[in-house]
Design a protein around this motif. Structure first.
Motif, PDB file in Angstrom:
ATOM      1  N   GLU A  11       0.829  -1.211   0.000  1.00 47.72           N
ATOM      2  CA  GLU A  11       0.000   0.000   0.000  1.00 47.72           C
ATOM      3  C   GLU A  11       0.860   1.256   0.000  1.00 47.72           C
ATOM      4  OE1 GLU A  11      -0.521  -2.672   1.981  1.00 47.72           O
ATOM      5  OE2 GLU A  11      -2.313  -3.381   0.919  1.00 47.72           O
ATOM      6  N   HIS A  12       1.940   1.248   0.782  1.00 43.61           N
ATOM      7  CA  HIS A  12       2.838   2.401   0.820  1.00 43.61           C
ATOM      8  C   HIS A  12       3.528   2.584  -0.532  1.00 43.61           C
ATOM      9  CE1 HIS A  12       5.606   5.406   2.328  1.00 43.61           C
ATOM     10  NE2 HIS A  12       6.605   4.702   1.799  1.00 43.61           N
ATOM     11  N   ALA A  13       4.029   1.497  -1.099  1.00 44.60           N
ATOM     12  CA  ALA A  13       4.695   1.579  -2.407  1.00 44.60           C
ATOM     13  C   ALA A  13       3.735   2.087  -3.474  1.00 44.60           C
ATOM     14  CB  ALA A  13       5.253   0.215  -2.793  1.00 44.60           C
ATOM     15  N   LEU A  14       2.493   1.620  -3.447  1.00 42.54           N
ATOM     16  CA  LEU A  14       1.486   2.067  -4.405  1.00 42.54           C
ATOM     17  C   LEU A  14       1.225   3.563  -4.260  1.00 42.54           C
ATOM     18  CD1 LEU A  14      -0.606   1.383  -6.597  1.00 42.54           C
ATOM     19  CD2 LEU A  14      -2.219   0.858  -4.748  1.00 42.54           C
ATOM     20  N   GLU A  15       1.114   4.033  -3.030  1.00 42.98           N
ATOM     21  CA  GLU A  15       0.868   5.456  -2.794  1.00 42.98           C
ATOM     22  C   GLU A  15       2.042   6.307  -3.271  1.00 42.98           C
ATOM     23  OE1 GLU A  15      -1.044   8.715  -2.465  1.00 42.98           O
ATOM     24  OE2 GLU A  15      -2.016   6.776  -2.202  1.00 42.98           O
ATOM     25  N   VAL A  16       3.269   5.844  -3.067  1.00 40.74           N
ATOM     26  CA  VAL A  16       4.444   6.569  -3.550  1.00 40.74           C
ATOM     27  C   VAL A  16       4.395   6.670  -5.079  1.00 40.74           C
ATOM     28  CG1 VAL A  16       6.968   6.446  -3.790  1.00 40.74           C
ATOM     29  CG2 VAL A  16       5.899   6.029  -1.572  1.00 40.74           C
ATOM     30  N   GLU A  17       4.110   5.563  -5.746  1.00 42.98           N
ATOM     31  CA  GLU A  17       4.014   5.559  -7.219  1.00 42.98           C
ATOM     32  C   GLU A  17       2.884   6.472  -7.692  1.00 42.98           C
ATOM     33  OE1 GLU A  17       5.807   3.713  -9.842  1.00 42.98           O
ATOM     34  OE2 GLU A  17       7.162   3.982  -8.165  1.00 42.98           O
ATOM     35  N   ARG A  18       1.721   6.354  -7.059  1.00 41.01           N
ATOM     36  CA  ARG A  18       0.561   7.170  -7.445  1.00 41.01           C
ATOM     37  C   ARG A  18       0.892   8.656  -7.315  1.00 41.01           C
ATOM     38  NH1 ARG A  18      -3.563   4.877  -4.452  1.00 41.01           N
ATOM     39  NH2 ARG A  18      -4.127   3.654  -6.268  1.00 41.01           N
ATOM     40  N   SER A  19       1.491   9.043  -6.218  1.00 42.33           N
ATOM     41  CA  SER A  19       1.854  10.453  -6.010  1.00 42.33           C
ATOM     42  C   SER A  19       2.841  10.927  -7.068  1.00 42.33           C
ATOM     43  CB  SER A  19       2.469  10.647  -4.628  1.00 42.33           C
ATOM     44  OG  SER A  19       1.537  10.366  -3.634  1.00 42.33           O
ATOM     45  N   HIS A  20       3.808  10.093  -7.390  1.00 42.01           N
ATOM     46  CA  HIS A  20       4.803  10.439  -8.406  1.00 42.01           C
ATOM     47  C   HIS A  20       4.130  10.709  -9.759  1.00 42.01           C
ATOM     48  CE1 HIS A  20       8.423  10.268 -10.846  1.00 42.01           C
ATOM     49  NE2 HIS A  20       7.873   9.291 -11.549  1.00 42.01           N
ATOM     50  N   PHE A  21       3.271   9.800 -10.194  1.00 48.88           N
ATOM     51  CA  PHE A  21       2.627   9.958 -11.501  1.00 48.88           C
ATOM     52  C   PHE A  21       1.573  11.063 -11.500  1.00 48.88           C
ATOM     53  CE2 PHE A  21       4.305   5.578 -12.085  1.00 48.88           C
ATOM     54  CZ  PHE A  21       5.174   5.900 -13.113  1.00 48.88           C
ATOM     55  N   ASP A  22       0.889  11.264 -10.380  1.00 44.37           N
ATOM     56  CA  ASP A  22      -0.035  12.405 -10.270  1.00 44.37           C
ATOM     57  C   ASP A  22       0.725  13.716 -10.455  1.00 44.37           C
ATOM     58  OD1 ASP A  22      -2.369  10.959  -9.836  1.00 44.37           O
ATOM     59  OD2 ASP A  22      -2.389  11.272  -7.663  1.00 44.37           O
ATOM     60  N   ARG A  23       1.872  13.823  -9.797  1.00 44.11           N
ATOM     61  CA  ARG A  23       2.685  15.041  -9.879  1.00 44.11           C
ATOM     62  C   ARG A  23       3.172  15.281 -11.314  1.00 44.11           C
ATOM     63  NH1 ARG A  23       5.045  13.959  -5.709  1.00 44.11           N
ATOM     64  NH2 ARG A  23       6.796  12.775  -6.530  1.00 44.11           N
ATOM     65  N   LEU A  24       3.665  14.239 -11.975  1.00 44.44           N
ATOM     66  CA  LEU A  24       4.128  14.386 -13.361  1.00 44.44           C
ATOM     67  C   LEU A  24       2.989  14.808 -14.285  1.00 44.44           C
ATOM     68  CD1 LEU A  24       6.522  11.347 -13.848  1.00 44.44           C
ATOM     69  CD2 LEU A  24       7.135  13.765 -13.721  1.00 44.44           C
ATOM     70  N   ALA A  25       1.835  14.177 -14.143  1.00 43.77           N
ATOM     71  CA  ALA A  25       0.689  14.517 -14.997  1.00 43.77           C
ATOM     72  C   ALA A  25       0.260  15.958 -14.778  1.00 43.77           C
ATOM     73  CB  ALA A  25      -0.479  13.564 -14.725  1.00 43.77           C
ATOM     74  N   GLN A  26       0.283  16.403 -13.533  1.00 40.25           N
ATOM     75  CA  GLN A  26      -0.125  17.777 -13.239  1.00 40.25           C
ATOM     76  C   GLN A  26       0.902  18.789 -13.747  1.00 40.25           C
ATOM     77  OE1 GLN A  26      -0.995  18.534  -9.139  1.00 40.25           O
ATOM     78  NE2 GLN A  26      -1.620  20.630  -9.521  1.00 40.25           N
ATOM     79  N   GLN A  27       2.179  18.517 -13.547  1.00 43.03           N
ATOM     80  CA  GLN A  27       3.219  19.476 -13.928  1.00 43.03           C
ATOM     81  C   GLN A  27       3.479  19.514 -15.424  1.00 43.03           C
ATOM     82  OE1 GLN A  27       6.570  18.139 -11.610  1.00 43.03           O
ATOM     83  NE2 GLN A  27       5.838  19.110  -9.739  1.00 43.03           N
ATOM     84  N   ARG A  28       3.470  18.341 -16.078  1.00 45.40           N
ATOM     85  CA  ARG A  28       3.874  18.265 -17.478  1.00 45.40           C
ATOM     86  C   ARG A  28       2.752  17.961 -18.450  1.00 45.40           C
ATOM     87  NH1 ARG A  28       9.083  14.404 -16.718  1.00 45.40           N
ATOM     88  NH2 ARG A  28      10.197  15.732 -15.266  1.00 45.40           N
TER      89      ARG A  28
END
Length: 134
Positions: A11-28
């Protein structure tokens, strides 16, 4: 502090990945650097051509795209096979928002947040599963 030997939960690893891709999608507006370069776009179009050729015999099938991200491959695939019944999933809600907007012209495409460890797809519901850089 996490070290390489520190155990972490799924669950922690999934949340880290989700946050990473959310941030990339929002920024780029995209989550994969190759979608933003000329050579990367060329590779992506070749990949879409190749997948469309492979999926050709499955035009009437129910297709799942795993890890669709912002739809960088989804859109050219739908353009090549406009009648494809495509369900696309990703762990990033922000990426899915971009993908959904990007592919809005295709009523036969749907987008949902899902992780394949806990896949919400009952047996027999899908005929073909595809993925790109997952």
């Amino acid at each position: 502090m996490l070290t390489p030997s520190t155990p972490i939960s799924y669950e922690h690893a999934l949340e880290v990945e989700r946050s990473h891709f959310d941030r990339l999608a929002q920024q780029r507006g995209d989550i994969w650097w190759g979608s933003c370069t000329v050579s990367g776009r060329r590779r992506l179009m070749r990949r879409a051509d190749w997948m469309a050729e492979i999926l050709g015999p499955f035009r009437d099938s129910r297709v799942l795209e795993v890890g669709c991200g912002t739809g960088a491959l989804t859109l050219p695939l739908l353009e090549r096979l406009p009648g494809l019944r495509l369900r696309a999933c990703d762990i990033s809600s922000r990426a899915l928002e971009v993908a959904s907007r990007r592919c809005a012209a295709f009523a036969n495409a749907s987008f949902e947040m899902a992780d394949l460890v806990h896949a919400p797809f009952p047996a027999g519901e899908l005929d073909v599963v595809i993925g790109n850089s997952v």
